[in-house]
Design an enzyme around this catalytic site. Structure first.
Site, short mmCIF file in Angstrom:
data_model
loop_
_atom_site.label_atom_id
_atom_site.label_comp_id
_atom_site.label_asym_id
_atom_site.label_seq_id
_atom_site.Cartn_x
_atom_site.Cartn_y
_atom_site.Cartn_z
N ARG A 44 16.10 -16.27 -48.11
CA ARG A 44 16.06 -17.72 -47.90
C ARG A 44 14.62 -18.21 -47.85
O ARG A 44 14.31 -19.25 -48.39
CB ARG A 44 16.76 -18.05 -46.58
CG ARG A 44 18.18 -18.52 -46.76
CD ARG A 44 18.77 -18.90 -45.44
NE ARG A 44 18.80 -17.74 -44.55
CZ ARG A 44 19.87 -17.32 -43.90
NH1 ARG A 44 21.01 -17.99 -44.01
NH2 ARG A 44 19.83 -16.28 -43.12
N ASP A 85 18.94 -20.58 -50.82
CA ASP A 85 19.99 -20.47 -49.83
C ASP A 85 21.13 -19.62 -50.41
O ASP A 85 21.50 -19.78 -51.56
CB ASP A 85 20.51 -21.88 -49.52
CG ASP A 85 21.32 -21.87 -48.26
OD1 ASP A 85 20.77 -22.28 -47.23
OD2 ASP A 85 22.48 -21.41 -48.32
N HIS A 168 23.51 5.13 -42.70
CA HIS A 168 22.33 5.93 -43.07
C HIS A 168 22.36 7.32 -42.44
O HIS A 168 21.67 8.22 -42.90
CB HIS A 168 21.04 5.17 -42.76
CG HIS A 168 20.62 5.15 -41.32
ND1 HIS A 168 21.19 4.32 -40.39
CD2 HIS A 168 19.69 5.86 -40.65
CE1 HIS A 168 20.61 4.52 -39.21
NE2 HIS A 168 19.69 5.46 -39.34
N LYS A 172 20.91 11.49 -43.66
CA LYS A 172 19.93 12.27 -42.90
C LYS A 172 20.11 13.75 -43.22
O LYS A 172 21.21 14.28 -43.07
CB LYS A 172 20.13 12.06 -41.40
CG LYS A 172 19.61 10.72 -40.89
CD LYS A 172 19.85 10.64 -39.39
CE LYS A 172 19.46 9.28 -38.86
NZ LYS A 172 18.18 9.26 -38.16
N GLU A 206 18.08 6.32 -27.23
CA GLU A 206 16.83 5.72 -27.70
C GLU A 206 16.01 5.28 -26.50
O GLU A 206 16.56 4.75 -25.54
CB GLU A 206 17.13 4.51 -28.60
CG GLU A 206 17.80 4.94 -29.89
CD GLU A 206 18.22 3.77 -30.76
OE1 GLU A 206 18.10 3.88 -31.98
OE2 GLU A 206 18.68 2.76 -30.21
N ASP A 225 27.51 -0.94 -32.76
CA ASP A 225 26.24 -0.66 -33.43
C ASP A 225 26.12 0.81 -33.84
O ASP A 225 25.70 1.10 -34.96
CB ASP A 225 25.08 -1.05 -32.49
CG ASP A 225 23.72 -0.98 -33.17
OD1 ASP A 225 23.63 -1.38 -34.35
OD2 ASP A 225 22.75 -0.52 -32.54
N HIS A 230 27.78 5.91 -36.57
CA HIS A 230 26.96 7.13 -36.56
C HIS A 230 27.58 8.23 -35.69
O HIS A 230 27.68 9.39 -36.12
CB HIS A 230 25.55 6.84 -36.04
CG HIS A 230 24.83 5.72 -36.72
ND1 HIS A 230 25.01 5.40 -38.05
CD2 HIS A 230 23.90 4.83 -36.27
CE1 HIS A 230 24.24 4.38 -38.37
NE2 HIS A 230 23.56 4.01 -37.31
N LYS A 314 20.52 2.43 -25.32
CA LYS A 314 19.14 1.98 -25.53
C LYS A 314 18.41 2.01 -24.20
O LYS A 314 19.03 1.94 -23.14
CB LYS A 314 19.14 0.56 -26.10
CG LYS A 314 19.78 0.50 -27.50
CD LYS A 314 19.04 -0.43 -28.42
CE LYS A 314 19.68 -0.53 -29.79
NZ LYS A 314 19.00 0.27 -30.81
C1 BG6 Z 1 21.07 1.54 -36.58
C2 BG6 Z 1 21.30 0.70 -35.37
O1 BG6 Z 1 22.22 1.63 -37.37
O2 BG6 Z 1 20.69 2.85 -36.18
C3 BG6 Z 1 20.07 0.66 -34.48
O3 BG6 Z 1 21.63 -0.63 -35.77
C4 BG6 Z 1 19.61 2.06 -34.16
O4 BG6 Z 1 20.31 -0.07 -33.29
C5 BG6 Z 1 19.50 2.89 -35.44
O5 BG6 Z 1 18.36 1.98 -33.50
C6 BG6 Z 1 19.20 4.36 -35.13
O6 BG6 Z 1 18.88 5.01 -36.31
P1 BG6 Z 1 17.92 6.26 -36.32
O7 BG6 Z 1 17.86 6.68 -37.74
O8 BG6 Z 1 16.60 5.79 -35.79
O9 BG6 Z 1 18.55 7.28 -35.43
#
Ligand code: BG6
Length: 460
Positions: A44, A85, A168, A172, A206, A225, A230, A314
């Site tokens: 945007r 937009d 993601h 890894k 974290e 999240d 994950h 967190k």
């Molecule tokens: C993300 C979350 O998917 O993964 C984040 O939205 C989190 O909140 C992150 O910090 C952690 O990923 P990684 O690769 O740092 O373990």
């Protein structure tokens, strides 16, 4: 494999994900000679190309202060912007003009879920969906039904085989490495069951808070999240039955998740760190959890009765992406355990570190020096970075996969369906989360679930 992409289009190029992950990943691809195509940023914000290049530079310097100039020049020379937009068809017209001649673009939607729909509709209306692949990243919706609606939307524009859903963690190396650990070693498979394993503990901890993403995070919380995606992906890799072939891995994963029971609030502790409510973007009186610990049951012959204790949070004491496999205590009374506080020695542990300090630690019983038949615990660490050298980052691997049309490291939609089913009972409960001090291990109440209150991280 599909056809190799000839352009990468990143929606949300001015955002946090692009800065932290995607721009560095593109740079690393350039460094390895694996970029080779134009990168069009969409946003945007009306940025000139020069501002995008300057931002890319900063993003790369954050992760690699010793920037390789030729690699950066390659990336910089390929970057350009298209602004507008997301709901405006003019944006897609301009994008189509920019993509003239591109036969196989990849569209990476690094945008908030609220604008997914506009982006997909815009791409379809401009005829761009006919020839491209689309990458969407978690969160896949907000719950089971919004996730299905999102999927319907994607399928209305793109054929199933050209939709890549990204978690993601599947990119890894250490997470993927769980498959090798389990199925390429004769040590583990014979003990990988309820007869020998007493508990599986998965921790995603974290040391930091929401890092300026409170606006997003407050509408999500730890369950949406990271637990839904994950943590359950890791649990599935630990729990799955041995796949017969590489092609069977996806089926084994789906099957493992299908056998996981829905989580229950009775065996869950939710927490919120003190100070969270004062962060900009957090709703007043927010009951969003920044910590969750829960017990998962896997209803298979292999795992019946073995608790999988999952926790994520967190502002905890350490950064850790860990799996601890706790073995049962040995039978027989030949040795007394020096550390177990009772008769027999402590059960062995296999501590797998899947984060930056990637490696594993065995805890073994050895004889305590001296005249008595007493054993004590020693930890035997293995640091995989030292053994294997640095490995590619998840985002680089998955972007490369998306460009090549390799889909096996992306998420099967059946997996997402199961993940929402499993976490469903934990979404938006009435009761407020328990407060906890930043820098600790979360609410002490979680100990009743069997989480290790003061985990000793045994990094070498
Ligand atoms: C993300 C979350 O998917 O993964 C984040 O939205 C989190 O909140 C992150 O910090 C952690 O990923 P990684 O690769 O740092 O373990």
């Amino acid at each position: 494999m599909g056809t190799r992409a000839d352009t990468v289009v990143i929606f949300g190029i001015t955002g946090d994900l692009a800065f932290k992950k995607l721009l560095p990943a593109l740079y690393h691809l350039a460094l390895r000679g694996g970029l080779g195509v134009p990168v069009v940023g969409v946003a945007r914000s009306r940025w000139e190309d020069g501002r995008l290049v300057a931002t890319a530079r900063k993003a790369v310097e954050e992760v690699r202060p010793d920037v390789d100039e030729p690699a950066f020049e390659e990336l910089a020379g390929r970057l350009s912007m298209v602004s507008g937009d997301y709901a405006d068809e003019g944006l897609y017209r301009r994008l189509a003009e920019r993509l003239e001649g591109a036969e196989h673009p990849v569209f990476y939607l690094a945008v908030p879920p609220a604008v997914f729909g506009d982006a997909v509709d815009g791409l379809r209306a401009a005829g761009l969906a006919d020839r491209g692949r689309v990458v969407v990243e978690k969160p896949f919706g907000y719950d089971a039904s919004s996730s299905r609606a999102l999927d319907d939307k994607l399928r209305s524009a793109f054929p199933a085989e050209r939709i890549l859903r990204m978690d993601h963690y599947l990119g890894k190396e250490p997470v993927e490495g769980l498959l090798a650990l389990r199925f390429a070693n004769a040590f583990f498979e014979p003990m990988w069951n309820r007869e020998h394993i007493a508990k599986v503990e998965i921790t995603l901890a974290e040391k930091f808070g929401t890092q300026g993403r409170a606006g997003f995070y407050d509408a999500a919380g730890a369950v949406r999240d990271v637990l839904q995606n994950h943590a359950l992906q890791i649990a599935a890799l630990i729990a799955m039955e041995p796949p017969a072939t590489a092609e069977q891995v996806q089926e084994a994963r789906v099957d493992a998740l299908r056998h996981m029971r829905p989580l229950s609030l009775d065996t869950t502790v939710r927490g919120q760190y003190l100070g969270y409510q004062d962060e900009p973007g957090v709703a007043p009186g927010s009951t969003t959890e920044t910590y969750v610990a829960t017990r998962l049951s896997v209803d298979t012959a292999r795992w019946r009765g073995v608790p999988f204790v999952l926790r994520a949070g967190k502002n905890l004491r350490e950064n850790a992406t860990d799996v601890v496999i706790g073995l049962r205590r040995p039978t027989g009374a030949l040795f007394a355990g020096a550390d177990s506080g009772s008769g027999s020695p402590e059960g062995n542990q296999l501590h797998l570190r899947l984060g930056r300090d990637d490696g594993l630690t065995f805890s073994l019983q050895v004889k305590s020096p001296g005249p008595d038949a007493v054993s004590r615990t020693v930890r035997v660490p293995l640091d995989l970075e030292t053994v294997l050298g640095p490995r590619q980052e998840a985002y680089e691997r998955l972007l490369d996969d998306a460009m090549r049309g390799r889909s096996d490291r992306f998420v099967d939609p059946r997996v997402i369906e199961e993940q929402w089913r499993i976490v469903g009972p934990l979404l938006d409960p009435e009761q407020a989360p328990l407060p906890y001090e930043p820098g600790g291990w979360g609410p002490a109440e979680a100990e009743r679930l069997g989480v290790d209150a003061h985990p000793e991280r045994s990094a070498p």
